[in-house]
Write an enzyme that holds these catalytic residues in place. Structure first.
Site, short mmCIF file in Angstrom:
data_model
loop_
_atom_site.label_atom_id
_atom_site.label_comp_id
_atom_site.label_asym_id
_atom_site.label_seq_id
_atom_site.Cartn_x
_atom_site.Cartn_y
_atom_site.Cartn_z
CG HIS A 1 -10.36 1.98 60.89
ND1 HIS A 1 -9.42 2.78 60.25
CD2 HIS A 1 -11.13 2.85 61.61
CE1 HIS A 1 -9.61 4.04 60.58
NE2 HIS A 1 -10.65 4.11 61.39
CG HIS B 1 -14.12 4.81 65.30
ND1 HIS B 1 -13.09 5.27 66.08
CD2 HIS B 1 -13.65 4.85 64.01
CE1 HIS B 1 -12.06 5.60 65.32
NE2 HIS B 1 -12.37 5.35 64.05
CG HIS C 1 -7.46 7.02 63.31
ND1 HIS C 1 -7.63 5.98 64.18
CD2 HIS C 1 -8.66 7.20 62.69
CE1 HIS C 1 -8.88 5.55 64.10
NE2 HIS C 1 -9.53 6.26 63.20
CD GLU D 1 -9.78 10.22 58.87
OE1 GLU D 1 -9.35 10.39 60.03
OE2 GLU D 1 -10.98 9.97 58.61
CG ASP E 1 -13.60 5.46 60.00
OD1 ASP E 1 -13.20 5.24 61.15
OD2 ASP E 1 -13.28 6.47 59.35
CG ASP E 2 -16.99 6.53 62.52
OD1 ASP E 2 -17.01 6.28 63.73
OD2 ASP E 2 -15.99 7.03 61.96
#
Ligand code: HPA
Ligand code: ZN
Length: 334
Positions: free
Chosen positions: A9, A11, A189, A192, A270-271
């Site tokens: 996961h 991005h 997703h 969340e 994630d980021d």
């Protein structure tokens, strides 16, 4: 040596560090609304998912050429490898680039150039997962899948991201059906910020094989039983959850509970450029905040490879799993 792990996961646009953002802005003649990297970092105080997404999409203005995407992905792969990543399944958001006049081929070919040499350079195997923006229309998602058709040999699966609440999975039934027909793997997703019912819907209507986040599944005990029974992986992102205020503090993160009830949890970043750490940092943070021991950390690493889309290379999966079993935890290793 860090614990070997897969990242499922991530991005790629969320790995855009302030230094690279300013370098690309200068190269491409883009003016950013921040004085310098420090001022940009100051802006990373998010109140929810949308406040992050506004900044995340805005900063993408600096990504223009295939080389920009190559540099972005190469930087991520190098940092990930240093934190024990052996395999990465990488999300990208083509609509966010096409809307700015960057062709999908530029994005995919740029990313692929970095991915193609990642094994040799960093010892990391990779897959690409193309995400649809759920706050855009279903028609736009279908058009994006259509635009990606010349590049399907580079794409392993499709995902669904961006603003969750008000954009339930069922909106994307048609494009996921088409993706399945094309032989693509499916993730989304869900849970969340959105309710547990979105997780059910992603499974039932979109036929997804993994749930990205899935944090709120615990609100629905029947759903938890189903996720445990069917061994549906959850790609959790603990530091992201704190930064986007899905939970108050890491000590409140339900990861330990999830492992305890037999959910197939994984830990991801994630980021990472925005949320304070790469995947090894996420492992270290939950280890410290939740008091996870070697058994739990090894389970998380094992899960990451079991949940990865390595069905086309089971020998590789076995090698990675053997590395996990052989790993010796040192002081504080994660
Ligand atoms: N959630 C939804 N969409 C996203 C995220 C996220 O954490 N990061 C990038 N796009
Ligand atoms: Zn995400």
């Amino acid at each position: 040596m860090p614990l070997p792990k897969a990242e499922l996961h991530l991005h790629i646009e969320g790995t855009l560090e302030p230094e690279l953002a300013f370098a690309l802005a200068a190269r491409n003649g883009v003016t950013l609304p921040y004085a310098d990297t420090e001022a940009l970092r100051e802006a990373y105080r998010f109140s929810d998912l949308q406040s992050f997404l506004d900044l995340y999409y805005g900063l993408m203005a600096v990504l223009r050429t295939a080389e920009d995407f190559t540099e972005l992905a190469d930087g991520y792969l190098e940092r990930a490898a240093a934190q024990g990543v052996r395999h990465a399944e990488i999300f990208f958001d083509p609509q966010a680039h096409m809307a700015r006049g960057v062709a999908i081929g530029t994005v995919i070919e740029g990313l692929a150039a970095a991915l193609d040499r990642a094994e040799e350079r960093y010892g990391v195997s990779t897959r690409l997962i193309m995400c649809f923006l759920r706050d855009e229309s279903a028609e736009s998602a279908l058009a994006t899948l259509d635009a990606a058709k010349p590049y399907l040999d580079r794409i392993t699966g499709v995902g669904l991201d961006s603003a969750e609440v008000g954009h339930p999975p069922a909106k994307f039934r048609a494009v996921y059906e088409e993706a399945a027909r094309l032989g693509l793997r499916r993730v989304a997703h869900a849970g969340e910020e959105g309710p547990a019912s979105y997780i059910r819907e992603a499974l039932d209507v979109l036929g997804v094989e993994r749930i990205d986040h899935g944090l709120r599944c615990l609100e629905d005990p029947d759903l938890v039983s189903r996720l445990v029974r069917d061994r549906v992986p959850l790609t959790l992102c603990p530091l992201s959850n704190v930064r986007l205020r899905a939970i108050d503090v890491l000590e409140d993160h339900p990861l330990r509970t999830m492992l305890g009830v037999g959910l197939m949890a994984t830990v991801n970043s994630d980021d990472p450029a925005y949320f304070g750490g790469y995947v090894g940092d996420n492992f270290g943070a939950v280890r410290d905040a939740l008091g996870l021991g070697p058994d739990e950390l090894r389970t998380l690493a094992r899960n990451s490879f079991l949940a990865s889309f390595l069905e086309d290379d089971e020998a590789r999966r076995e090698r990675y799993l053997a590395e996990v079993e052989a790993y010796e935890f040192g002081a504080g290793g994660a």
